[in-house]
Design an enzyme around this catalytic site. Structure first.
Site, PDB file in Angstrom:
ATOM      1  N   ARG A 230      26.874   1.751  24.054  1.00  0.00           N
ATOM      2  CA  ARG A 230      25.582   1.508  24.681  1.00  0.00           C
ATOM      3  C   ARG A 230      24.700   2.725  24.515  1.00  0.00           C
ATOM      4  O   ARG A 230      25.148   3.862  24.628  1.00  0.00           O
ATOM      5  CB  ARG A 230      25.745   1.202  26.174  1.00  0.00           C
ATOM      6  CG  ARG A 230      26.366  -0.161  26.477  1.00  0.00           C
ATOM      7  CD  ARG A 230      25.403  -1.305  26.122  1.00  0.00           C
ATOM      8  NE  ARG A 230      25.946  -2.611  26.475  1.00  0.00           N
ATOM      9  CZ  ARG A 230      26.655  -3.369  25.656  1.00  0.00           C
ATOM     10  NH1 ARG A 230      26.932  -2.928  24.432  1.00  0.00           N
ATOM     11  NH2 ARG A 230      27.089  -4.554  26.037  1.00  0.00           N
ATOM     12  N   GLU A 259      15.505   0.935  21.873  1.00  0.00           N
ATOM     13  CA  GLU A 259      15.671   0.213  20.606  1.00  0.00           C
ATOM     14  C   GLU A 259      14.523  -0.766  20.389  1.00  0.00           C
ATOM     15  O   GLU A 259      14.094  -1.428  21.338  1.00  0.00           O
ATOM     16  CB  GLU A 259      17.017  -0.528  20.604  1.00  0.00           C
ATOM     17  CG  GLU A 259      18.210   0.412  20.668  1.00  0.00           C
ATOM     18  CD  GLU A 259      19.551  -0.319  20.570  1.00  0.00           C
ATOM     19  OE1 GLU A 259      19.544  -1.546  20.322  1.00  0.00           O
ATOM     20  OE2 GLU A 259      20.596   0.326  20.723  1.00  0.00           O
ATOM     21  N   HIS A 278      22.146  -0.832  15.388  1.00  0.00           N
ATOM     22  CA  HIS A 278      22.882  -1.694  16.322  1.00  0.00           C
ATOM     23  C   HIS A 278      23.596  -2.824  15.569  1.00  0.00           C
ATOM     24  O   HIS A 278      23.360  -4.008  15.799  1.00  0.00           O
ATOM     25  CB  HIS A 278      21.950  -2.274  17.391  1.00  0.00           C
ATOM     26  CG  HIS A 278      22.676  -2.619  18.663  1.00  0.00           C
ATOM     27  ND1 HIS A 278      22.100  -2.474  19.900  1.00  0.00           N
ATOM     28  CD2 HIS A 278      23.928  -3.113  18.897  1.00  0.00           C
ATOM     29  CE1 HIS A 278      22.958  -2.850  20.835  1.00  0.00           C
ATOM     30  NE2 HIS A 278      24.076  -3.239  20.242  1.00  0.00           N
TER      31      HIS A 278
END
Length: 526
Positions: A230, A259, A278
């Site tokens: 995370r 993000e 990601h």
């Protein structure tokens, strides 16, 4: 025949499974108003991250039996609203486990051998072997922070590659760690000794910026960090400075505080930092896996069978659910509280149903207590279905007992937890209009409703101690909302329970225990 609406792109394998038992309509890109208009026709809704299933949509879904999210989280589903309507909500908690673990391992190896930069160099027409001299992982020490499903798989593969394993996870038993070939240590020792550090923990208030300037300073100058868990667990500015100044060997990041990654100093660093957008769950296999997993669960529920990964309470009618809900909230609150009082790893949880409550079904209450107990470790990843499994994986022994002879309250619940740091117990009951009250802490009788921020002390029952504690808290600008003392005998030991308006500042617990007469102090956030 049942009808299923698929409102986000789903792999065809999932559609094929649903088609065995239902008419499947694939309608992606629906606006909320459009979804509300048609959802009443369907028995099931299958989504990914694109569709937000609000309370309004759930209320309009008059025939809905199940909502399936093809992915790990369900943050885009109003789970409480679905639960109130008796709608099962399922996800795929293990569908991307292998994908995420393999990406972490790939990042570690790529960082060790400078693969991204070496690849770019050759494609530019260069042949610069000296610049890209790497390091072997064989016989190096890997520090695994978080030994859940993903962290455990990373550890197993790393062990097969000949790496030595250190692990930090306060909620994993020593036996489970040893099965994985890991030595459980505290974070400081892991940071000091690990050549590689891989993070596999949720982002919580406790883990936010776990990797910061102070913890980076404890690491070897050759240490490398991998974060595919995370964003926000790492202080990115501190990490960039540490890499630039040569205080650590490098890092590989797949997740970020914000993000998509915007303007960041991370972009300017060279081969000692690898960045990916990601991609942890981005494999074709993972996308197929989550589609199949959730489609199978929807199929089973439509056939009257239980779902294996429900995040609310499967198999209970709305009437039974409504009756049990206050008691399950009591159990979950007590579990959360006793887990924080014990601190560290819990080894045994004893759940005792007392008085009239002893005649009730115990399993839902035990599961709710475990959900509360594990919340500090797992947050939203723990639910009423997987709580027992997560507890078993962590080596927590659960003991159920009943005591109908207790008559202090019509029905009460007693939890006693034993861990590596000691044993604590709490008792609670529903009073008045189903309001939760703590009626006992560590054997001392009290009667207080739990609040978000609480402070508990164990002290000698002596004049002036309440005033001293109040003055100390006031000097730290901590406001007391309510306070009650529980004691067994005059001038003996006593417990004080305080509700406070805000979290305690750092360091204040040490100051509290310096007050003459106060032996221990515990802060709890519910």
């Amino acid at each position: 025949m049942s009808k299923v609406l698929v409102s986000d792109p789903i792999d065809q394998a999932g559609i094929d499974i649903l088609s065995q038992v239902a008419t499947v309509d694939v309608k992606t890109g629906l606006k909320p108003a459009e979804l509300i208009e048609i959802i009443g026709e369907y028995d099931a809704l299958m989504i990914r991250s694109g569709t937000r299933v609000t309370q309004e949509i759930i209320e309009a879904g008059t025939q809905l039996k199940i909502i399936g999210r093809a992915g790990v989280g369900v943050d885009n589903v109003d789970v409480p609203a679905a639960t109130r309507k008796g709608i099962v909500v399922v996800n795929s908690p293990e569908g991307n486990t292998i994908a995420a673990a393999e990406h972490a391992l790939a990042m570690m190896l790529s960082l060790s051998r400078h693969i991204p930069d070496a690849n770019a160099s050759v494609k530019r027409g260069e042949w610069d072997r000296k610049t890209f001299v790497g390091a072997e992982v064989y016989k190096k020490t890997l520090g695994v922070v978080g030994l859940g499903k993903i962290g455990s798989h990373v550890a197993s593969v790393a062990r097969a590659m000949g790496m030595k394993l250190l692990a930090y996870d306060p909620f994993i038993s020593t036996e489970r760690a040893e099965q994985l070939g890991c030595q459980l240590v505290d974070l400081d020792l892991l940071f000091q000794q690990a050549d590689y550090i891989t993070l596999h923990i949720p982002k919580t208030p406790e883990t936010t910026h776990l990797i910061n300037a102070a913890t980076l300073a404890k690491m070897k100058p050759t240490a490398r960090i991998i974060n595919c868990a995370r964003g926000g667990i790492i202080d990115e500015a501190a990490l960039a400075a540490a890499i630039k100044e040569g205080k650590i060997g490098g890092a590989a990041l797949d997740v970020y505080e914000s993000e998509p990654l915007g303007e960041s100093e991370l972009r300017s660093l060279g081969k000692d930092l690898i960045l990916t957008p990601h991609l942890g769950a981005s494999t074709s296999e993972a996308q197929v896996n989550v589609a199949i997993d959730v489609a199978e669960q929807i199929r089973d529920v439509l056939l009257g069978l239980p779902a294996r990964s429900a995040v609310n309470i499967p198999g209970l009618s709305p009437d039974i659910l409504e009756e049990l809900k206050p008691y399950m909230q009591l159990a979950e609150t007590l579990g959360n509280l006793v887990g924080q009082l014990v601190g560290g790893r819990v080894e045994t949880l004893n759940v005792t149903l007392q008085g009239e409550l002893a005649t009730n079904k115990s399993q839902p209450l035990v599961v709710a207590a475990l959900k509360g107990l594990l919340y500090q470790a797992l947050r939203e990843r723990v639910n009423y279905v997987n709580a027992s499994i997560e507890a078993k994986e962590r080596g927590i022994r659960v003991i159920e007992t009943r005591d109908a002879s207790v008559r202090d309250y019509a029905g009460s619940l007693h939890l006693e937890a034993t861990g590596t740091l000691g044993t604590h117990s709490v008792t609670g009951a529903l009073l008045g209009d189903k309001e939760i009250h703590l009626t006992d802490v560590d054997g001392f009788p009290i009667n207080v409703p739990p609040t978000k921020y609480m402070l508990f002390t164990l002290h000698r029952d002596m004049p002036g101690i309440i005033g001293k504690l109040g003055s100390l808290l006031g000097s730290f600008n901590v406001n007391i909302a309510s306070m009650q003392v529980g004691r067994k005998i005059v001038r003996g030991d006593a417990v004080m329970a305080l509700s406070i308006d805000d979290p305690l500042p750092d360091g204040i617990l040490d100051e509290i225990t310096k007050v003459p007469g106060i032996r221990d102090a515990y802060t709890v956030t519910l």
